[in-house]
Design a protein around this motif. Structure first.
Motif, PDB file in Angstrom:
ATOM      1  N   ALA A 448       0.810  -1.213   0.000  1.00 28.45           N
ATOM      2  CA  ALA A 448       0.000   0.000   0.000  1.00 28.45           C
ATOM      3  C   ALA A 448       0.846   1.267   0.000  1.00 28.45           C
ATOM      4  O   ALA A 448       0.376   2.336  -0.395  1.00 28.45           O
ATOM      5  CB  ALA A 448      -0.934  -0.007   1.210  1.00 28.45           C
ATOM      6  N   ALA A 449       2.112   1.162   0.460  1.00 24.12           N
ATOM      7  CA  ALA A 449       2.961   2.350   0.571  1.00 24.12           C
ATOM      8  C   ALA A 449       3.869   2.539  -0.626  1.00 24.12           C
ATOM      9  O   ALA A 449       4.486   3.604  -0.763  1.00 24.12           O
ATOM     10  CB  ALA A 449       3.798   2.256   1.841  1.00 24.12           C
ATOM     11  N   VAL A 450       4.015   1.553  -1.513  1.00 22.03           N
ATOM     12  CA  VAL A 450       5.002   1.611  -2.587  1.00 22.03           C
ATOM     13  C   VAL A 450       4.761   2.792  -3.514  1.00 22.03           C
ATOM     14  O   VAL A 450       5.678   3.580  -3.827  1.00 22.03           O
ATOM     15  CB  VAL A 450       5.011   0.291  -3.376  1.00 22.03           C
ATOM     16  N   GLN A 451       3.533   2.943  -3.983  1.00 20.60           N
ATOM     17  CA  GLN A 451       3.257   4.010  -4.955  1.00 20.60           C
ATOM     18  C   GLN A 451       3.493   5.389  -4.350  1.00 20.60           C
ATOM     19  O   GLN A 451       4.110   6.262  -4.971  1.00 20.60           O
ATOM     20  CB  GLN A 451       1.805   3.880  -5.437  1.00 20.60           C
ATOM     21  N   SER A 452       3.023   5.593  -3.126  1.00 18.21           N
ATOM     22  CA  SER A 452       3.187   6.898  -2.485  1.00 18.21           C
ATOM     23  C   SER A 452       4.655   7.207  -2.211  1.00 18.21           C
ATOM     24  O   SER A 452       5.117   8.339  -2.425  1.00 18.21           O
ATOM     25  CB  SER A 452       2.391   6.929  -1.181  1.00 18.21           C
ATOM     26  N   LEU A 453       5.415   6.206  -1.746  1.00 14.72           N
ATOM     27  CA  LEU A 453       6.841   6.433  -1.504  1.00 14.72           C
ATOM     28  C   LEU A 453       7.579   6.713  -2.800  1.00 14.72           C
ATOM     29  O   LEU A 453       8.519   7.536  -2.838  1.00 14.72           O
ATOM     30  CB  LEU A 453       7.445   5.228  -0.795  1.00 14.72           C
TER      31      LEU A 453
END
Length: 686
Positions: A448-453
C-alpha cells in the motif's frame, strides 16, 4: 421248550409235583435272551399249557381251578422275564448303535482330515464355525482353536462381506438344499485365492435346518476358471487401486462395497471404516435423504450411467466434517443377478479455488489498472507549469514513477518492495551512481505504501535536479533510514549544489509531497532550508515496513481523521477515496464546481467517523486498502443519504445489495461525478 419238557419229564420221579414251572421259566429266559421277545412270548404260552396240563395233578386235565391260578402265575413271571429281557436288549441295541456311530464318525473325521485339498467345516444355523479340518487349516491359514466359534464371513473378501454375500449363501442353501459357486475367498494373511465352494444344509427329523456343511477347494492353479477369476480380480484391483479418481461401489441397499485409495485420500476415511456403511454418509447430512433417493431412482431407471449433478450432489463431506466440491458420475452393472452402482469422483477444490482466484485476479487487475489510470489522470489535472514543455516533462516523470512502482509491485506479486531498491529506481534516472549514498537496514515497505513512496522520492529527486544538488556535477545526496520503536525515520541531505533559499510560495511538488506523505502515509515531513543544501526528515509509521524475511506486510496504518471542509449552506459531499492523488483532484474539482467537501476519507474508520458531520450525498470508492466500503454504504442508506460508487471494479456488489446505486467507472471526470451527484439530490428532492 422241548428240552425243558424232556428234562422235567425225566426228573418227574424225583420231583413229583414240585418245581413244575421252573424248567419252563428257564426255557422262556433262554428264548428271550437268545432268540427274541416274540419267540419268548410264544414259549411262555406253550410252556404254561404244557406244564399245567402234564405235571400239575390231576394230570392231563384243566378241571381244577388251582391249575388256572398256577398257569396265570407262570405267565406273569414269564411276562416279567420278557419285559426285563426287552429292556436289556433295547439298551444293548442303543449301546451298539452309539458305538457304531462313534466308530463311523471317527472314520468320517479321519477321512475329512485326510482330505488335505478340501476345507471341510461345519456351521451352526447362524453361520458360526463348529468344526475345522486339517485341509481348512492348510487352505485358509487358520488353526482350529483360532477359528472355531467365529462367524464364517471372516473367510470372505471385504467386498463380499459388505454386500452380505455370506448371509445370502446360507439362505439359498437352506431354501434349495445346496449353494455352489466359484468366487474369490480370503486367507488369514489377507491373500485372495479362487475357490470352488459348496454349502449343504443339515436337517433334523422334522426337516428343520440345524446347521450347514461347507466344502471349499482352491482352484487358483487347477482350472481355467480359477485362473480367470484371479486374473480378472488382479486387473480390476490394479485399475481401482491406481486410479487417481475416487472409486466407490455400492449395492442396491446403498452399502459401500469398494472404496479405493484415492477415495481414502479424498474423504479421509480408510476402506475398513466405510465398507458396509451407507454411501450417503459421504454427503452433507442435509442432502443425504435426497441423495439416497437419487441413487435408488438411478437403479430403477435402467440408465447405464449419468453425471452426478445437482447443487446437493456436487458437494461431499470429509471425515473431518469439511464440505468440498466434487465432479462425479455414476454407473451401474448387474453381477450375479444383483445390481451394483459405482461413483467415480474427483475433488475439485483446487480447481474451484484457482477459478475463483483467476476471476479475482482479473477483477483486481482491472481495478488496479483503472486506479492507475485514475491516478495518472489526477496527475495531469493537478500538474501546473508555465510552459507546455515543462508540463510534459513533469507529467512524463510522474507517470514514469508510477510505472516503476507498479513494476516493483509486480515483481513481488503485490507483497511490497525493498526500500533501497525503490529509492534507487526513483533517483538514478536523475543522478549518477557516484552522486548517491544510501545507508540503512534491509527493510521492505508494504504494498500500500510503494506508490506513495515512489512519488515522494520522485518529487524530491526532480526538485534536487531543478533547484538543488543533482543539478550540479559535484552535487551529492545522502539518504539514510533507520527503524525506531514507533517510526521509520528517513533523512534526505543534499550537498555540493547551489545555495538554497526558502521558496516564496508552495508549488504543486511540495503540495504533492505533503498530501501524499501526510494523508496516504500518515507521515511527518520537515524541511530544513540549509543554504549548504536542502535537508528533509520524513517520519513514517513503523507498521509500513518490515525487516527482510520477517513475514508479510502489516495492515495499513490508520491516519488521523481529516477535517470536514464544508462551510455555510453549500451541499455537503462526503468523498471516500484511498488514492490520495485521485482524492485530491476530485475534491479540488468538486469544490470548484460548488460542492462542499467532507473529507476526503482514505479508510473505513475515517469514513464512518465523518458520517457524524452530516452530509447531503457521498462518493464512495469500493475498495479502501483491501477493505470493502459496504458498511459505510449501509450506514448512508439507513440515514437516507444518497450516494454513488466511483470505482475501477466492473462488479461492484456481487450480492446485489446496492443494485440501484449509480456507478461511475474510473478513471472518472470530476464533471461526470458532479452531474451524477446533482441527479441524486434531485431524485431525493422529488
Amino acid at each position: 421248550m422241548v428240552l425243558a419238557f424232556g428234562a422235567r419229564l425225566a426228573l418227574a420221579p424225583l420231583l413229583g409235583t414240585s418245581a413244575t414251572f421252573v424248567f419252563f421259566v428257564l426255557a422262556v429266559v433262554f428264548t428271550a435272551a437268545r432268540i427274541g421277545i416274540g419267540p419268548a412270548i410264544f414259549a411262555s404260552v406253550i410252556g404254561g399249557l404244557v406244564a399245567t396240563y402234564a405235571f400239575v395233578p390231576p394230570a392231563f386235565t384243566f378241571s381244577d381251578p388251582d391249575k388256572l391260578t398256577n398257569a396265570l402265575a407262570f405267565l406273569a413271571i414269564c411276562a416279567a422275564v420278557i419285559l426285563f429281557a426287552w429292556r436289556t436288549l433295547a439298551q444293548r441295541t442303543q449301546y451298539e448303535e452309539r458305538e457304531e456311530k462313534l466308530v463311523s464318525e471317527a472314520r468320517e473325521y479321519r477321512l475329512i482330515d485326510a482330505a488335505q485339498d478340501f476345507a471341510i467345516y461345519e456351521l451352526d444355523r447362524e453361520g458360526r464355525i463348529l468344526t475345522w479340518n486339517k485341509g481348512a487349516e492348510r487352505l485358509k491359514g487358520w488353526k482350529a482353536e483360532e477359528i472355531i466359534g467365529k462367524p464364517y464371513n471372516i473367510l470372505h473378501t471385504p467386498e463380499s462381506r459388505a454386500t452380505n454375500a455370506p448371509g445370502r449363501e446360507l439362505k439359498i442353501a437352506a431354501q434349495t438344499g445346496r449353494f455352489e459357486e466359484q468366487a474369490p475367498r480370503m486367507r488369514k494373511d489377507g491373500t485372495i485365492f479362487a475357490a470352488h465352494v459348496s454349502l449343504f444344509p443339515m436337517r433334523d427329523q422334522n426337516g428343520d435346518v440345524t446347521g450347514f456343511v461347507k466344502v471349499t477347494r482352491d482352484i487358483s492353479d487347477r482350472s481355467q476358471a480359477g485362473k480367470a477369476i484371479l486374473e480378472s480380480r488382479r486387473r480390476m484391483e490394479a485399475i481401482v487401486q491406481s486410479a487417481m479418481d475416487g472409486i466407490i461401489t455400492f449395492d442396491e441397499d446403498l452399502r459401500i462395497v469398494v472404496f479405493n485409495p484415492a477415495a481414502e485420500r479424498i474423504f479421509g476415511y480408510t476402506a475398513g471404516e466405510v465398507l458396509g456403511s451407507q454411501v450417503t454418509m459421504l454427503f452433507p447430512e442435509a442432502s443425504r435423504q435426497r441423495q439416497g433417493q437419487r441413487f435408488r431412482d438411478f437403479f430403477t431407471s435402467g440408465d447405464v450411467n449419468r453425471p452426478l449433478d445437482g447443487a446437493d450432489s456436487t458437494v461431499a463431506l470429509r471425515k473431518s466434517g469439511e464440505e468440498f466440491p466434487i465432479e462425479a458420475s455414476m454407473s451401474q452393472v448387474t453381477v450375479s443377478g444383483e445390481r451394483v452402482g459405482t461413483i467415480i469422483l474427483r475433488d475439485i477444490t483446487d480447481r474451484k479455488t484457482n477459478e475463483e482466484a483467476r476471476a479475482l485476479l482479473a477483477r483486481e487487475v482491472d481495478h488496479r489498472a483503472k486506479n492507475a489510470l485514475a491516478v495518472a489522470q489526477a496527475l495531469v489535472g493537478l500538474t501546473k507549469a508555465d510552459t507546455v514543455e515543462e508540463f510534459g516533462e513533469s507529467i512524463r516523470g510522474r507517470i514514469a514513477s508510477l510505472a516503476r512502482a507498479h513494476t516493483l509491485l509486480s515483481q513481488s506479486q503485490w507483497r511490497g518492495a525493498p526500500l533501497e531498491q525503490l529509492i534507487r529506481d526513483e533517483i538514478l534516472p536523475y543522478a549518477k551512481e557516484l552522486q548517491l549514498t544510501l545507508q540503512g537496514p534491509e527493510v521492505s515497505c508494504s504494498a500500500a505504501a510503494v506508490q506513495s513512496l515512489s512519488l515522494l522520492f520522485h518529487e524530491l529527486a526532480t526538485n534536487a535536479v531543478k533547484h538543488g544538488a543533482l543539478g550540479s556535477q559535484d552535487g551529492h545526496v545522502d539518504i539514510e533510514w533507520k527503524l525506531a520503536s514507533s517510526a521509520m525515520i528517513v533523512s534526505w541531505k543534499e550537498r555540493g549544489g547551489p545555495r538554497v533559499l526558502p521558496p516564496k510560495r508552495q508549488g504543486f511538488g511540495t503540495k504533492l509531497l505533503r498530501q501524499v506523505t501526510g494523508r496516504q502515509l500518515d507521515a511527518d515531513l520537515n524541511f530544513d532550508w540549509n543554504p549548504e543544501g536542502l535537508g528533509v526528515e520524513i517520519r513514517l509509521p513503523r507498521e509500513l515496513f518490515l525487516r527482510a524475511g520477517s513475514g508479510s506486510s502489516p495492515d495499513d496504518a490508520t491516519p488521523e481523521l481529516p477535517q470536514a471542509r464544508a462551510t455555510g449552506d453549500e451541499r455537503r459531499i462526503l468523498v471516500v477515496e484511498d488514492e490520495e492523488l485521485v482524492a485530491l483532484e476530485l475534491s479540488s474539482e468538486l469544490s470548484r464546481l460548488g460542492w462542499a467537501i467532507v473529507g476526503p476519507a482514505a479508510t473505513l474508520a475515517e469514513a464512518q467517523a465523518l458520517l457524524s458531520h452530516g452530509v447531503d450525498a457521498a462518493v464512495l470508492d469500493v475498495n479502501l486498502r483491501g477493505r470493502p466500503i459496504y458498511p459505510v454504504a449501509e450506514a448512508l442508506r439507513a440515514r437516507h443519504v444518497p450516494f454513488l460508487f466511483c470505482t475501477g471494479y466492473e462488479m461492484v456488489d456481487p450480492e446485489g445489495r446496492f443494485a440501484n446505486v449509480p456507478v461511475i467507472r474510473k478513471p472518472a471526470h470530476p464533471a461526470a461525478v458532479s452531474a451524477a451527484l446533482s441527479d441524486l439530490l434531485k431524485s431525493r428532492a422529488h
